[in-house]
Design an enzyme around this catalytic site. Structure first.
Site, PDB file in Angstrom:
ATOM      1  N   PRO A   1       0.815  -1.214   0.000  1.00  0.00           N
ATOM      2  CG  PRO A   1      -0.147  -1.142   2.116  1.00  0.00           C
ATOM      3  CD  PRO A   1       0.766  -1.932   1.253  1.00  0.00           C
ATOM      4  CD  GLU A   2       4.508   2.256  -3.336  1.00  0.00           C
ATOM      5  OE1 GLU A   2       4.732   3.287  -3.987  1.00  0.00           O
ATOM      6  OE2 GLU A   2       5.082   1.183  -3.583  1.00  0.00           O
TER       7      GLU A   2
END
Length: 288
Positions: free
Chosen positions: A2-3
């Site tokens: 998750p960015e």
DNA sequence: CCTGCCGCCTGCGCGC
DNA sequence: TGCGCGCAGGCGGCAG
């Protein structure tokens, strides 16, 4: 992983699932889920019980919930594998559960690798974010984000440009995937000294950072190894459109040359040896 | 202040 | 078939 695009997808998914609902009960299933929390687990539960969620906010890769009690903030970082899902029998790696004062399913925080964290916080004194993330820079999706100061600060850095992109105090939200993607688009070697890049080159690079993350958000994010899914359980479609990350040994989509995978600061880095050649000004470090 | 590096974790895929 | 090992990586903390 998750960015920014993945965390924003999660934030948008959380809004209809949480806003207006009052917390009835919090169950902590794994102590590491609260490892950044200052107080006790009992105090954590007590502080949240009876509070109504009013807003879900984000800066960079951090999320936080705001309540009808304006002093209370619940901060969340997904780490490498954190997920929020409606509570169900088949949720795996559940670390924490929030039940609400209604008959609908609760909210489960699931996290295989337990690098994610939930913790209580309060507002920072000078900026409208939780005090624990006041050192995190604005992300490019923030309406207050300004590119010129970021460019000027980048030009003072003696570190490799990839390290600068990953520096959450310079620009937030960029992780390994979108760093590699934006460097590939910009035809820049990841070890190029940040201060060696011209203003126009940095402007182009940060434009590509914004573009690739915007495109990824439009696709619901990147699901690479099954660790990231949105709140509704859907995988992101952007992994099919990655040009660099995870493509070591495959042909460059621009020139056909075989992409190379290298070590960079204990993580992997993929580049095209022809489009992103070794620069003249390398920071002093092993190029492996 | 700036920079580099370590350790925290679990599951998967590979080689023997 | 089974086991052990390497790999994946965001971030805080710490050393130099």
């Amino acid at each position: 992983m998750p960015e920014l695009p993945e965390v924003e997808t999660v934030r948008q998914g959380l809004e209809p699932l949480t806003i207006g609902r009052t917390i009835a009960q919090v169950s902590v299933k794994h102590p590491r889920a609260l490892r950044r929390n200052a107080g006790s687990t009992a105090a954590f539960k007590k502080s949240l019980t009876g509070k109504k969620i009013q807003k879900v906010s984000r800066r960079g890769k951090y999320l936080w919930f705001e309540f009808d009690d304006s002093h209370l903030l619940l901060v969340a970082h997904l780490g490498l594998s954190g997920q929020f899902r409606p509570t169900a029998k088949n949720v795996r790696h559940e670390r924490l559960r929030i039940n609400f004062a209604d008959d609908l399913p609760g909210l489960s925080f699931c996290d295989q690798r337990t690098f994610g964290a939930l913790y209580l916080d309060e507002w920072a004194a000078t900026t409208p974010v939780p005090s624990s993330i006041s050192h995190i820079a604005l992300d490019p999706f923030d309406s207050a984000f300004e590119l010129d100061p970021v460019i000027e600060r980048t030009r003072t850095k003696q570190v490799p440009i990839k390290a600068a992109l990953l520096d959450q105090t310079l620009i937030s939200g960029v992780g390994n995937i979108y760093a590699d993607e934006s460097l590939w688009r910009s035809k820049i070697h990841p070890l190029t000294r940040a201060s060696a890049l011209s203003r126009p080159r940095l402007r182009e690079l940060f434009q590509n950072v914004n573009d690739v993350m915007s495109e990824a958000l439009g696709s619901g994010g990147t699901t690479f190894d099954g660790l990231y899914v949105s709140v509704n359980g859907e995988s992101g479609a952007f992994s099919q459109r990655l040009d660099a990350y995870g493509r070591g040994g495959q042909a460059c989509r621009r020139c056909g040359k075989k992409m190379v995978r290298e070590k960079f600061a204990n993580r992997s880095s993929v580049r095209c040896p022809k489009c992103q050649p070794v620069p003249k000004s390398m920071p002093r470090r092993r190029a492996s």
